[in-house]
Structure formats: structure tokens, C-alpha cells
Write a protein that holds these residues in place. Structure first.
Motif, PDB file in Angstrom:
ATOM      1  N   THR A 109       0.717  -1.284  -0.001  1.00  0.00           N
ATOM      2  CA  THR A 109       0.175   0.034   0.125  1.00  0.00           C
ATOM      3  C   THR A 109       0.864   1.320  -0.076  1.00  0.00           C
ATOM      4  O   THR A 109       0.612   2.151  -0.892  1.00  0.00           O
ATOM      5  N   ALA A 110       1.946   1.156   1.126  1.00  0.00           N
ATOM      6  CA  ALA A 110       2.874   2.287   0.795  1.00  0.00           C
ATOM      7  C   ALA A 110       3.692   2.401  -0.497  1.00  0.00           C
ATOM      8  O   ALA A 110       3.752   3.811  -1.038  1.00  0.00           O
ATOM      9  N   ALA A 111       4.083   1.593  -1.130  1.00  0.00           N
ATOM     10  CA  ALA A 111       4.647   1.395  -2.364  1.00  0.00           C
ATOM     11  C   ALA A 111       3.700   1.977  -3.674  1.00  0.00           C
ATOM     12  O   ALA A 111       4.092   2.663  -4.405  1.00  0.00           O
ATOM     13  N   MET A 112       2.476   1.608  -3.372  1.00  0.00           N
ATOM     14  CA  MET A 112       1.359   2.025  -4.466  1.00  0.00           C
ATOM     15  C   MET A 112       1.187   3.711  -4.111  1.00  0.00           C
ATOM     16  O   MET A 112       1.090   4.255  -5.453  1.00  0.00           O
ATOM     17  N   SER A 113       1.554   4.158  -2.954  1.00  0.00           N
ATOM     18  CA  SER A 113       1.269   5.468  -2.743  1.00  0.00           C
ATOM     19  C   SER A 113       2.253   6.272  -3.317  1.00  0.00           C
ATOM     20  O   SER A 113       2.232   7.293  -4.140  1.00  0.00           O
ATOM     21  N   VAL A 114       3.743   5.920  -3.299  1.00  0.00           N
ATOM     22  CA  VAL A 114       4.809   6.450  -3.869  1.00  0.00           C
ATOM     23  C   VAL A 114       4.690   6.328  -5.048  1.00  0.00           C
ATOM     24  O   VAL A 114       5.019   7.486  -5.805  1.00  0.00           O
ATOM     25  N   SER A 115       4.139   5.419  -5.867  1.00  0.00           N
ATOM     26  CA  SER A 115       4.191   5.243  -7.183  1.00  0.00           C
ATOM     27  C   SER A 115       3.221   6.072  -7.874  1.00  0.00           C
ATOM     28  O   SER A 115       3.362   6.559  -8.886  1.00  0.00           O
ATOM     29  N   SER A 116       2.079   6.416  -7.339  1.00  0.00           N
ATOM     30  CA  SER A 116       1.036   7.190  -7.988  1.00  0.00           C
ATOM     31  C   SER A 116       1.571   8.598  -7.622  1.00  0.00           C
ATOM     32  O   SER A 116       1.146   9.556  -8.594  1.00  0.00           O
ATOM     33  N   ILE A 117       2.163   8.987  -6.588  1.00  0.00           N
ATOM     34  CA  ILE A 117       2.727  10.403  -6.673  1.00  0.00           C
ATOM     35  C   ILE A 117       3.482  10.643  -7.862  1.00  0.00           C
ATOM     36  O   ILE A 117       3.427  11.795  -8.297  1.00  0.00           O
ATOM     37  N   PHE A 118       4.697   9.731  -8.048  1.00  0.00           N
ATOM     38  CA  PHE A 118       5.661  10.175  -8.883  1.00  0.00           C
ATOM     39  C   PHE A 118       4.886  10.045 -10.541  1.00  0.00           C
ATOM     40  O   PHE A 118       5.320  10.980 -11.213  1.00  0.00           O
ATOM     41  N   ALA A 119       4.025   9.189 -10.692  1.00  0.00           N
ATOM     42  CA  ALA A 119       3.367   9.011 -11.871  1.00  0.00           C
ATOM     43  C   ALA A 119       2.525  10.315 -12.207  1.00  0.00           C
ATOM     44  O   ALA A 119       2.478  10.616 -13.436  1.00  0.00           O
ATOM     45  N   ALA A 120       1.757  10.672 -11.137  1.00  0.00           N
ATOM     46  CA  ALA A 120       1.069  12.042 -11.378  1.00  0.00           C
ATOM     47  C   ALA A 120       2.141  13.107 -11.757  1.00  0.00           C
ATOM     48  O   ALA A 120       1.810  13.971 -12.668  1.00  0.00           O
ATOM     49  N   ALA A 121       3.110  12.978 -11.210  1.00  0.00           N
ATOM     50  CA  ALA A 121       4.134  14.242 -11.391  1.00  0.00           C
ATOM     51  C   ALA A 121       4.633  14.003 -13.111  1.00  0.00           C
ATOM     52  O   ALA A 121       4.877  15.087 -13.578  1.00  0.00           O
ATOM     53  N   ALA A 122       4.678  12.792 -13.429  1.00  0.00           N
ATOM     54  CA  ALA A 122       4.879  12.675 -14.965  1.00  0.00           C
ATOM     55  C   ALA A 122       3.862  13.356 -15.885  1.00  0.00           C
ATOM     56  O   ALA A 122       4.221  13.703 -17.070  1.00  0.00           O
ATOM     57  N   GLY A 123       2.749  13.201 -15.408  1.00  0.00           N
ATOM     58  CA  GLY A 123       1.803  14.036 -16.046  1.00  0.00           C
ATOM     59  C   GLY A 123       1.769  15.457 -16.185  1.00  0.00           C
ATOM     60  O   GLY A 123       1.383  16.036 -17.260  1.00  0.00           O
ATOM     61  N   PHE A 124       2.750  16.174 -15.244  1.00  0.00           N
ATOM     62  CA  PHE A 124       3.313  17.440 -15.658  1.00  0.00           C
ATOM     63  C   PHE A 124       4.424  17.506 -16.109  1.00  0.00           C
ATOM     64  O   PHE A 124       4.437  18.278 -17.239  1.00  0.00           O
ATOM     65  N   ALA A 125       5.114  16.643 -16.309  1.00  0.00           N
ATOM     66  CA  ALA A 125       6.497  16.589 -17.091  1.00  0.00           C
ATOM     67  C   ALA A 125       6.146  16.631 -18.806  1.00  0.00           C
ATOM     68  O   ALA A 125       6.513  17.129 -19.399  1.00  0.00           O
ATOM     69  N   ILE A 126       5.172  15.865 -19.124  1.00  0.00           N
ATOM     70  CA  ILE A 126       4.808  15.444 -20.527  1.00  0.00           C
ATOM     71  C   ILE A 126       4.375  16.903 -21.174  1.00  0.00           C
ATOM     72  O   ILE A 126       4.949  17.420 -22.108  1.00  0.00           O
ATOM     73  N   PRO A 127       3.229  17.653 -20.708  1.00  0.00           N
ATOM     74  CA  PRO A 127       2.943  18.959 -21.422  1.00  0.00           C
ATOM     75  C   PRO A 127       3.916  20.124 -20.943  1.00  0.00           C
ATOM     76  O   PRO A 127       4.258  20.976 -22.025  1.00  0.00           O
ATOM     77  N   GLU A 128       4.777  20.094 -19.898  1.00  0.00           N
ATOM     78  CA  GLU A 128       5.643  21.013 -19.710  1.00  0.00           C
ATOM     79  C   GLU A 128       6.841  20.504 -20.825  1.00  0.00           C
ATOM     80  O   GLU A 128       7.622  21.635 -21.037  1.00  0.00           O
ATOM     81  N   THR A 129       7.123  19.418 -20.899  1.00  0.00           N
ATOM     82  CA  THR A 129       8.303  19.085 -21.959  1.00  0.00           C
ATOM     83  C   THR A 129       7.918  19.487 -23.266  1.00  0.00           C
ATOM     84  O   THR A 129       8.688  20.211 -24.269  1.00  0.00           O
ATOM     85  N   PHE A 130       6.671  19.556 -23.690  1.00  0.00           N
ATOM     86  CA  PHE A 130       6.044  20.116 -24.961  1.00  0.00           C
ATOM     87  C   PHE A 130       6.382  21.600 -25.161  1.00  0.00           C
ATOM     88  O   PHE A 130       6.889  22.115 -26.072  1.00  0.00           O
ATOM     89  N   GLY A 131       5.894  22.240 -24.084  1.00  0.00           N
ATOM     90  CA  GLY A 131       6.091  23.438 -23.788  1.00  0.00           C
ATOM     91  C   GLY A 131       7.441  24.301 -23.831  1.00  0.00           C
ATOM     92  O   GLY A 131       7.604  24.955 -24.667  1.00  0.00           O
ATOM     93  N   THR A 132       8.392  23.482 -23.055  1.00  0.00           N
ATOM     94  CA  THR A 132       9.552  23.728 -23.354  1.00  0.00           C
ATOM     95  C   THR A 132      10.412  23.444 -24.621  1.00  0.00           C
ATOM     96  O   THR A 132      11.161  24.478 -25.024  1.00  0.00           O
TER      97      THR A 132
END
Length: 456
Positions: free
Chosen positions: A394-417
Motif C-alpha cells: 500500500t505504501a509503495a502504491m502511494s509512492v508510485s502514484s505520486i511520481f506517476a502524477a508528476a509525470a503528468g506534469f512533465a509531458i505537457p511541460e516538456t512539449f512547451g519547453t
């Protein structure tokens, strides 16, 4: 208020059939409804931003990509809190509370879009508030997973996340319709004048926020009345920190970032990406299709992970994403070519489908891997191994979900940059291609090959 349960033994077949299964199904349905609304609200901002310049807001391309990238980033940060608070408050009670919090971005968005003098920092802040909807996955999915035995966890979480993720496509389908009609009359405020080229019409951008107010209230009430609180795990950030020291947490995190991050990042960026690449084409009727397909196939990914293995399924998905990304290079506009809009659209659907299946397959790896590791180190104490494996997973799932959501920021920001630095999106797709190749290798090396110690 939710009913508190003191004894819960889903692996006990007698308990499961007699009492556990009906309760688990009820809480699964409520979690699906709540998570679906969270994704509605989380992704509504991308549909609003693509219309802001047409109603008079002055924004550069880089500012627009930053606006659509900010909700995934704040969603990732919200997951740090959400991933532990539910275990103290109670899973059922937190379903209701977290759903009511969605009123903040819903009403906030409806207010700021009606004022053309709204400064960029305030638009950014309101977009960030939509990240409240992004925190829910780390609490709702972790809580729901505890209701089900290991044999059906993958399918249960796939249904929960898949139908929840469907909120992205529902938002992208309903919001263009809602903003084109005076749904709430004078109560919602005056319309804005939308203009692009020779086309001019009235729109009600505020409806993008007001659309969710009544459903949020209704689902919150259902959660408060009919959900259940399981025995509290009392997770803390220390549990997440402890699991961040385990290398398998990071391996699973990488795979989930590749699958879920692609779904989330492309869903947020796709409306603006399509309009920037193909300004003469109207992609609005197709914006919801890819996220919808990804959400619908996610339960299949969980089921397939249960049957043939999460590692094997993940490899197939990442290979499909590599092939689709390579195909996109041939479809993008260049100085010599206008590109292929229909080829671009078709290959993006392949990306969404592969990411959706991968979501279900990679997410169910976490509880299984850590149950397996706990079982191998526990000797004959099966009950203790199950408790420790459940807590670690359960704790590992939480860590994964946090960083995966951050990847959702990285993709559009990479496009813009990349667009700002090079004037092209090609380098961004190159970065994604390398990342998918790395994910393929990790899945094969640790969870799929015949000799992998944690093949599952």
C-alpha cells in the motif's frame, strides 16, 4: 456516517463469500463514483485553457502549456497528503470529505474565467487547485485494494481506476457541450464572446466549473451514508519514506510513470498539442476518444496482469508505445510538409490504449510484489507476512502514484519547453521514446523474464 468494520479477512473464503464480497462491491462502486468525479475536475482545466485566448485572454504558447501542466503537478503533491490521511480518518469517511473538496476548484474556475483582467498568477493558482482532484487516486485505490483478496485485486483496482480515469474523457466530451449552452441561465453569469478567424459565437466558460457542483454534493452524501471504514492502517509519510529505500518501489514507480504518466500527460496536453500542430483542423470532436479508450481498457490490463503476469503485459504495452511514438515522427508537420492530422490522431489513440492497459498491469504489480517478498522472508508466520506485505504494498502504491502524477506534469511541460527552445515538438517525442525503452528493459529484467525472482 460510514460504518466502521473491526474484522476484515478477505483471504478467508468463508468470510469473503458470506459477508466480505457484498461490502467490498458496495465500496468499490462508491469509490468509482468519487474517483470519476475527481478526474472530471482534475482535467477540466485543460479544456478551459484551450479556449482562453479565443475569449480574450492574452497568453503565450508557453504560458498555455504551463497552465495545462500545473494540475498534474499539484495533483502529485496532493497525493503525498492523501496517501496517508485516509488511513487515519477512515477510507469511507475520506471518500466523502475528499469529494466535497472538489467544490473549491469547480467554483474557482467558474469565477476566474468570467474576468478577462484575471492576472496570470491567479489563473495558475486556480489551475493548481484542480490538482485537488488528482490526489484521490492514492487514497481511493489504496483503500479499495484492502477490501479484496489477492486473486481479484488486479481486476478490482482496474475497474476502480479505469472507470475513474474515464472521468478525463467524460470531461473532454461534456465541457465543450456545456460551455456552448446557457445551462444555468442568469445564475451562472453573462456569456463570453468566442472568436477564432471568421467564427464568432457566445460561450459560457464558467459552465466548465459549475457543471460538477451538484454531482459532487450528491456523491459525497452517498459516500457518507453507505461506505465502510476498515480497520485503520495508520500509514504515515515514514512508511512511504521506508518504501522509497526499497529498489522494487522505484522499479514499479518507473513502470507506472511510463503508463499512467503517459495517459495523464497526453490527456492534459492533447487539446493544446493538436491545436498547435494542426491549427486548420478541429480536433474538438475527438479529444475525448483517447482518454476514454485508455480508461475502458485499464480493467483489462489489471485482469491480464492477474492471468499472464504484470511484467509481461507491461512489456507488450511499452513496445506498442515505442512503435506509436516512432510513427508520430512521420506524421508531425515540418518545414517541407504539413504533416498528417489523421495519422497523428490514430497513433495517439494507440498510445492511449497501450497506456491504459499498462496502467492496470503495472499498478497491480505493487501489492503482489511486496506480498511475495514478505512471504519469502516470514517463515511459517503467514498472517504476519500478509499484514506486512499489505502495508508495504500500500505504501509503495502511494509512492508510485505520486511520481506517476508528476509525470503528468512533465509531458505537457516538456512539449512547451521544447517548442520554446527549438520551435519543434520532435525533441519531446524523442525523450519519451527513450523513456519507454528504459521501461521495457526494467519490466523484462525484473518482472517478466523466466529467471526473474519476482516474476508476477
Amino acid at each position: 456516517m460510514p460504518v466502521s468494520i473491526r474484522r476484515w479477512e478477505p483471504e478467508n473464503i468463508v468470510f469473503w463469500r458470506a459477508r466480505g464480497e457484498p461490502i467490498a462491491r458496495r465500496n468499490l462502486v462508491l469509490s468509482i463514483l468519487a474517483l470519476h468525479l475527481n478526474f472530471n475536475v482534475w482535467m477540466m482545466w485543460s479544456m478551459v485553457v484551450v479556449n482562453l485566448p479565443a475569449v480574450g485572454f492574452v497568453l503565450s504558447s508557453q504560458q498555455q502549456f504551463l497552465l495545462v501542466a500545473i494540475p498534474p503537478l499539484t495533483g502529485a503533491l496532493m497525493r503525498i497528503v492523501y496517501s496517508s490521511v485516509w488511513s487515519w480518518v477512515g477510507g469511507g469517511r475520506w471518500l466523502g470529505i475528499s469529494t466535497l473538496l472538489l467544490l473549491i476548484p469547480a467554483v474557482g474556475v467558474a469565477q476566474v474565467v468570467q474576468d478577462l483582467t484575471t492576472p496570470f498568477w491567479l489563473l495558475l493558482a486556480i489551475g493548481a487547485s484542480c490538482g485537488i482532484g488528482g490526489g484521490a487516486s492514492s487514497s481511493h485505490l489504496s483503500n479499495t485494494a484492502l477490501f479484496f483478496p489477492k486473486s481479484v485485486k488486479g481486476l478490482a483496482m482496474g475497474l476502480n481506476a479505469g472507470i475513474g480515469n474515464l472521468g478525463v474523457s467524460v470531461a473532454q466530451l461534456l465541457i465543450p457541450l456545456a460551455i456552448s449552452l446557457p445551462l444555468f441561465g442568469a445564475l451562472a453569469g453573462a456569456p463570453q464572446i468566442w472568436g477564432q478567424g471568421a467564427e464568432v459565437r457566445e460561450v459560457w466558460l464558467q459552465n466548465a466549473g459549475y457543471l460538477w457542483v451538484l454531482p459532487v454534493i450528491a456523491v459525497a452524501v452517498l459516500c457518507f451514508l453507505f461506505s465502510h471504514d476498515l480497520p485503520k492502517l495508520r500509514l504515515t509519510p515514514l512508511d512511504q519514506w521506508r518504501m522509497m529505500k526499497d529498489v522494487d518501489t522505484w522499479r514499479i514507480c518507473l513502470l507506472y510513470m511510463g503508463a499512467y504518466g503517459t495517459f495523464l500527460g497526453f490527456a492534459a496536453a492533447f487539446p493544446l498539442l493538436a491545436r498547435t500542430l494542426f491549427p486548420l483542423e478541429d480536433a474538438t470532436p475527438y479529444l475525448f476518444v483517447g482518454p476514454m479508450l485508455a480508461a475502458l481498457v485499464r480493467p483489462f490490463g489489471g485482469w491480464l496482469g492477474d492471468r499472464v503476469g504484470g511484467g509481461v503485459t507491461a512489456i507488450a504495452c511499452f513496445v506498442a508505445m515505442i512503435v506509436a511514438t516512432l510513427g508520430l515522427f512521420a506524421c508531425l508537420p515540418t518545414e517541407e510538409s504539413v504533416g498528417s492530422f489523421w495519422g497523428f490522431l490514430a497513433l495517439c489513440q494507440v498510445l492511449f490504449i497501450a497506456a491504459g492497459v499498462g496502467n492496470g498491469a503495472t499498478y497491480q504489480l505493487s501489492p503482489k510484489v511486496f506480498l511475495l517478498k514478505a512471504g519469502r522472508s516470514a517463515g511459517d508466520d503467514v498472517a504476519e507476512a500478509y499484514r506486512r506485505g499489505t502495508r508495504d504494498g500500500t505504501a509503495a502504491m502511494s509512492v508510485s502514484s505520486i511520481f506517476a502524477a508528476a509525470a503528468g506534469f512533465a509531458i505537457p511541460e516538456t512539449f512547451g519547453t521544447m517548442l520554446h527552445l527549438t520551435g519543434s515538438f520532435l525533441p519531446a517525442f524523442g525523450v519519451f521514446l527513450l523513456f519507454y525503452a528504459a521501461c521495457t528493459w526494467v519490466a523484462w529484467r525484473h518482472y517478466a523474464r523466466a529467471g526473474a525472482p519476482l516474476r508476477c
